[in-house]
Design a protein around this motif. Structure first.
Motif, short mmCIF file in Angstrom:
data_model
loop_
_atom_site.label_atom_id
_atom_site.label_comp_id
_atom_site.label_asym_id
_atom_site.label_seq_id
_atom_site.Cartn_x
_atom_site.Cartn_y
_atom_site.Cartn_z
N LYS A 62 1.09 -1.31 -0.02
CA LYS A 62 0.00 -0.03 0.00
C LYS A 62 0.89 1.05 0.04
CE LYS A 62 -3.56 2.47 2.73
NZ LYS A 62 -4.30 2.40 3.86
N LYS A 63 1.91 1.19 0.87
CA LYS A 63 2.79 2.30 0.67
C LYS A 63 3.54 2.57 -0.33
CE LYS A 63 3.49 2.25 5.80
NZ LYS A 63 4.63 1.91 6.93
N ARG A 65 2.55 1.89 -3.57
CA ARG A 65 1.76 2.04 -4.31
C ARG A 65 1.25 3.62 -4.22
NH1 ARG A 65 -1.52 -3.29 -3.82
NH2 ARG A 65 -0.76 -4.43 -5.62
N GLU A 66 1.12 3.90 -3.05
CA GLU A 66 0.92 5.49 -2.84
C GLU A 66 2.13 6.38 -2.96
OE1 GLU A 66 0.26 5.51 1.45
OE2 GLU A 66 -1.91 4.85 1.32
N THR A 67 3.32 6.05 -2.73
CA THR A 67 4.54 6.51 -3.25
C THR A 67 4.29 6.57 -4.57
OG1 THR A 67 5.75 5.90 -0.97
CG2 THR A 67 7.16 6.71 -2.99
N SER A 69 2.21 6.49 -6.78
CA SER A 69 1.10 7.43 -7.53
C SER A 69 1.56 8.79 -7.11
CB SER A 69 -0.20 7.06 -6.87
OG SER A 69 -0.42 7.58 -5.60
N ARG A 70 2.15 9.16 -6.03
CA ARG A 70 2.49 10.55 -5.74
C ARG A 70 3.69 10.95 -6.99
NH1 ARG A 70 4.00 10.26 -0.24
NH2 ARG A 70 2.31 8.68 0.26
N CYS A 73 2.30 11.28 -10.47
CA CYS A 73 1.49 12.49 -10.83
C CYS A 73 2.23 13.87 -10.93
CB CYS A 73 0.50 12.92 -9.64
SG CYS A 73 1.31 13.35 -8.12
#
Length: 75
Positions: A62-63, A65-67, A69-70, A73
């Protein structure tokens, strides 16, 4: 040792490692031998280690994927 010096040292270590790796390629091994070695290692682990998921909620993924995605973007 400053942070900059630590970075330089780490870069030097990686450079030496890559030089060594080029001069010492891994031996060709059949897939069956690799799988047998992994299986032997797995069987030597205690049963509680084999049966327990260290990240049952997959927080590491999860971490990651969040990283990602940031980062994606912002490009």
């Amino acid at each position: 040792m400053t942070f900059h010096e630590q970075l330089r040292e780490r870069e030097r270590q990686w450079r030496l490692y890559h030089e060594w790796e080029e001069q010492n390629p891994p031996p060709d091994r059949p897939l069956e031998a690799i799988m047998a070695a992994l299986s032997a290692i797995w069987r030597r682990l205690p049963a509680d280690v084999r049966s327990t998921d260290p990240d049952p909620q997959k927080l590491g993924l999860k971490k990651l994927r969040e990283t990602l995605s940031r980062l994606s973007c912002c490009q």
